[in-house]
Design a protein around this motif. Structure first.
Motif: not given
Length: 189
Positions: A116-117, A122-124, A127-129, A151-153
């Motif tokens: 979750l963390l 990663s997402a915020f 941007g998932g990259v 997607s990231v989760f």
């Protein structure tokens, strides 16, 4: 606040555990593996010395890797700290660690909060990259129409769970290889 009194052996073992994290992290980074191998030392230290001591190798390796080979590691230090803390707590619970059949449950309990963390970071923040090989899977799911955070989760949970399960198995194997004079004398809790 309680002060950590570390013996010379503990300081040396914690340093060794940080090196195990660094080796695993760089191996996964350079081979672009979808799993991380960056927490073996953290898990091993948490199993042997307890949750607070288990957090130290993750902090040390996160800083060293972040300043040398992978700047993304700096942002994921809180995840490493959480893994050390949760591993120490879960490993202290004799009910959970009494059977090898419960190892997947232990891996799940250690994985979910960290995922979750890590997913939020990663997402915020990125941007998932990130530098992980799993970023390709995140982008594939996102381009297929799934929300970026979801997607990231999804990818993060799958890769984290596999990583933690493999790390737990290997750490338990290493603990069995250590002489009783080390595991019995220095085990906390």
């Amino acid at each position: 606040m309680k002060r950590l009194n570390l013996s010379l052996f503990q300081m040396s073992f914690i340093a060794l555990c940080a090196v195990l994290n660094i080796i695993g992290s760089n191996l996964a980074l350079f081979l672009k593996l979808p799993i991380y191998f960056d927490s073996l030392g953290t898990v091993l230290c948490a199993m042997l010395f307890g949750p607070l001591y288990g957090m130290i190798p993750g902090l040390l390796s996160g800083l060293l890797v972040g300043f040398t080979t992978d700047v993304y590691s700096l942002f994921f230090i809180p995840v490493a700290l959480l893994i050390g803390l949760l591993t120490g707590v879960v490993y202290r619970s004799k009910r959970l660690t009494s059977s090898k059949a419960l190892l997947p449950v232990c891996a799940f309990l250690i994985t979910l909060p960290g995922t979750l963390l890590a997913s939020c970071i990663s997402a915020f923040v990125f941007g998932g990259v990130t530098s992980s090989g799993s970023s390709i899977l995140v982008q594939f799911l996102h381009q297929a129409g799934l929300n970026l955070t979801v997607s990231v989760f999804c990818v993060q949970f799958l890769t984290d769970y596999i990583d933690r399960l493999l790390i737990l198995v290997f750490a338990l194997f290493l603990l069995k290889c250590l002489p009783a004079s080390i595991t019995g004398k220095h085990k906390k809790g």
